[in-house]
Motif scaffolding. Structure first.
Motif, PDB file in Angstrom:
ATOM      1  N   HIS A 151     -11.259   7.512   1.777  1.00 29.39           N
ATOM      2  CA  HIS A 151      -9.852   7.227   2.039  1.00 29.39           C
ATOM      3  C   HIS A 151      -9.776   6.177   3.141  1.00 29.39           C
ATOM      4  CE1 HIS A 151      -8.494  10.571  -0.442  1.00 29.39           C
ATOM      5  NE2 HIS A 151      -9.453  11.312   0.118  1.00 29.39           N
TER       6      HIS A 151
ATOM      7  N   ALA B 120      -5.096   3.880   7.438  1.00 24.55           N
ATOM      8  CA  ALA B 120      -3.768   3.267   7.297  1.00 24.55           C
ATOM      9  C   ALA B 120      -3.729   1.957   8.079  1.00 24.55           C
ATOM     10  CB  ALA B 120      -2.708   4.230   7.815  1.00 24.55           C
TER      11      ALA B 120
ATOM     12  N   TYR C  37      -1.381   4.388   3.059  1.00 22.96           N
ATOM     13  CA  TYR C  37      -1.197   3.809   1.723  1.00 22.96           C
ATOM     14  C   TYR C  37      -0.854   4.899   0.710  1.00 22.96           C
ATOM     15  CZ  TYR C  37      -3.612  -0.302   3.647  1.00 22.96           C
ATOM     16  OH  TYR C  37      -3.970  -1.380   4.385  1.00 22.96           O
ATOM     17  N   THR C  38       0.002   4.565  -0.232  1.00 28.64           N
ATOM     18  CA  THR C  38       0.336   5.474  -1.343  1.00 28.64           C
ATOM     19  C   THR C  38      -0.214   4.970  -2.677  1.00 28.64           C
ATOM     20  OG1 THR C  38       2.432   4.338  -1.788  1.00 28.64           O
ATOM     21  CG2 THR C  38       2.469   6.138  -0.170  1.00 28.64           C
TER      22      THR C  38
ATOM     23  N   ASP D 188       1.154   3.132  -4.726  1.00 24.89           N
ATOM     24  CA  ASP D 188       2.235   3.183  -5.712  1.00 24.89           C
ATOM     25  C   ASP D 188       2.891   1.802  -5.770  1.00 24.89           C
ATOM     26  OD1 ASP D 188       4.388   3.669  -7.306  1.00 24.89           O
ATOM     27  OD2 ASP D 188       5.230   5.279  -6.070  1.00 24.89           O
TER      28      ASP D 188
ATOM     29  N   ASP E  79       6.243   1.576  -4.201  1.00 26.98           N
ATOM     30  CA  ASP E  79       6.309   1.662  -2.740  1.00 26.98           C
ATOM     31  C   ASP E  79       6.101   0.249  -2.185  1.00 26.98           C
ATOM     32  OD1 ASP E  79       6.282   2.381  -0.087  1.00 26.98           O
ATOM     33  OD2 ASP E  79       4.227   3.179  -0.135  1.00 26.98           O
TER      34      ASP E  79
ATOM     35  N   ARG F 255       5.915  -2.893  -0.027  1.00 25.06           N
ATOM     36  CA  ARG F 255       5.643  -3.201   1.369  1.00 25.06           C
ATOM     37  C   ARG F 255       5.591  -4.725   1.530  1.00 25.06           C
ATOM     38  NH1 ARG F 255       1.596   1.452   3.702  1.00 25.06           N
ATOM     39  NH2 ARG F 255       2.417   3.199   2.457  1.00 25.06           N
TER      40      ARG F 255
END
Length: 449
Positions: free
Chosen positions: A228, A231, A238-239, A241, A244, A246
């Protein structure tokens, strides 16, 4: 006196008239033919009548009846070529009738006086001509002087212009020499540093390893499926998606950035596998074997109208090479060793554009976020930033080697550089930005030039 005066009025009127007329004709003839002596004859005083004539001329207007007055030719009234008024004939040497013109007073004058008068008249005429000639010469001289002054001023201005042009050319040549000298010194310094890096005399450390203030500070664990990424600093995790959305941070663009616009190109020599700032590399998709490619003849179909990035063929050509550069606002020295977890930019060597991705524009075949080549050497933003990670564990903090399989994570969206066997056209394989980076289609290998 006796003679003419005593017999006046007693002789026959016709004989007297003819005698007087003959006398004046002979007198006029003598005056017009004599050229050397116009003075009185011997025995005659100047201004008195000839000897044998009464003293003084007969009064005009007292001639015998039927004859013209003494001293005038006989003529009918109104038929005189000189008018009706009595007076001396032109050409006679009586008062007002000089043979040299009406400007000469009457009476008897010597030839010397007449010639002197004639010369005086001629001198006056010559004086008029001389004055006119002098005025004309003065005007010509003034015009010539003006032309001379104009030519001198024109030549002086032309000389000043030539001198100014010469000074400008010398200044430009001097400036070019200084720029060339500064560029030469910089290239020599960069070459020296590259040789030191390649020879291993500079080890990775504070001065040689690249890691800016926005780099990740911790390392992930486990294989890529369980990795992972951290951030982004100051932003939510982070998603992955696509909805989402940005946006790039405007403060991390090339505007007012201390990052150099250009870095020296570094080729790997002697089996050196360390990737550095300035290295020239090609990215080969691990699953399909095609190289990451862009050129000026292909544009996106999504509406962004940017230069398309795609997978091309299985051996690299001139449009497959990219240079490793630092992120905007960072300024590592050329040749700095790059560690995994570092934000970098990849500039296309042939077109000068950067590997780029963004939201709101999607690939027409897969619906995933598109990847383009965007900007130039002086125009770049945060959507050009990618985090280099080692496949499986991220490898944060460890040296990036060309033998490693890597993942390129888009810093703003968190999704990774992705390709698959979807063809847009012949030899045009779709490349997108998609997912968290745990698929086989997210893996890339490095080939150095």
């Amino acid at each position: 006196m006796s003679g003419y005066g005593e017999n006046y009025g007693q002789e026959n009127e016709g004989d007297s008239s003819r005698g007087l007329m003959d006398h004046f004709r002979r007198s006029d003839s003598r005056n017009s033919s004599q050229s050397s002596n116009s003075g009185p004859r011997p025995g005659q005083q100047q201004g008195y009548p000839p000897q044998g004539y009464p003293q003084g001329y007969p009064p005009q207007g007292h001639a015998p009846q039927g004859h013209a007055p003494y001293g005038y030719p006989q003529q009918q009234p109104g038929n005189s070529p000189y008018g009706n008024a009595p007076g001396p004939r032109p050409g006679s040497n009586m008062v007002g009738g000089s043979q040299y013109g009406g400007n000469m007073p009457g009476g008897d004058f010597s030839q010397e006086e007449l010639e002197k008068h004639d010369r005086t008249e001629k001198y006056k005429e010559w004086g008029k001509y001389a004055a006119g000639a002098a005025a004309l010469a003065g005007a010509v001289g003034a015009a010539a002087y003006g032309i001379h002054e104009y030519r001198e001023n024109k030549e002086e201005k032309e000389k000043e212009k030539e001198e100014e042009e010469r000074r400008r050319e010398e200044e430009e040549a001097r400036r070019r020499r200084e720029e060339e000298e500064a560029r030469r010194r910089q290239e020599e310094e960069e070459k020296r540093r590259q040789q030191q890096y390649q020879q291993g005399s500079l080890s990775p450390g504070h001065d040689s390893a690249y890691g800016g203030s926005h780099q990740a500070s911790h390392q992930g664990s486990g294989h890529q499926g369980g990795f992972h990424p951290p951030a982004p600093l100051g932003r939510p995790p982070y998603t992955f998606d696509q909805n989402d959305v940005r946006y790039a941070d405007p403060s991390r663009s090339s505007a007012n950035s201390p990052t150099p616009h250009e870095y020296p190109q570094i080729r790997q020599v002697g089996g050196d596998s360390t990737i550095k700032i300035g290295s020239i590399i090609a990215l080969k998709h691990n699953m399909t074997g095609r190289f990451l490619h862009t050129d000026r003849s292909h544009s996106t179909e999504s509406g962004s109208n940017q230069q398309l990035v795609f997978g091309f063929r299985w051996s690299p050509d001139e449009n497959d090479w990219w240079q490793v550069l630092p992120a905007n606002q960072d300024s590592p020295v050329p040749g700095s060793i790059v560690s995994f977890g570092t934000q970098i930019r990849l500039r296309h060597l042939e077109t000068g554009r950067h590997l780029h991705s963004h939201y709101n524009f999607r690939d027409q075949r897969s619906g995933q976020n598109e990847v383009t080549a965007f900007g130039d050497q002086t125009h770049s933003d945060e959507n050009d930033h990618w985090v280099i990670e080692r496949w499986g564990d991220g490898g944060y903090g460890q040296t990036w080697g060309s033998h490693e399989v890597v993942v390129l994570r888009h810093y703003v969206s968190g999704m990774t550089l992705h390709s698959h066997d979807i063809l847009i056209a012949d030899d045009v394989q779709s490349v997108t930005c998609f997912g968290p980076g745990n698929e086989e289609n997210d893996k890339w290998r490095i080939q150095c030039q």
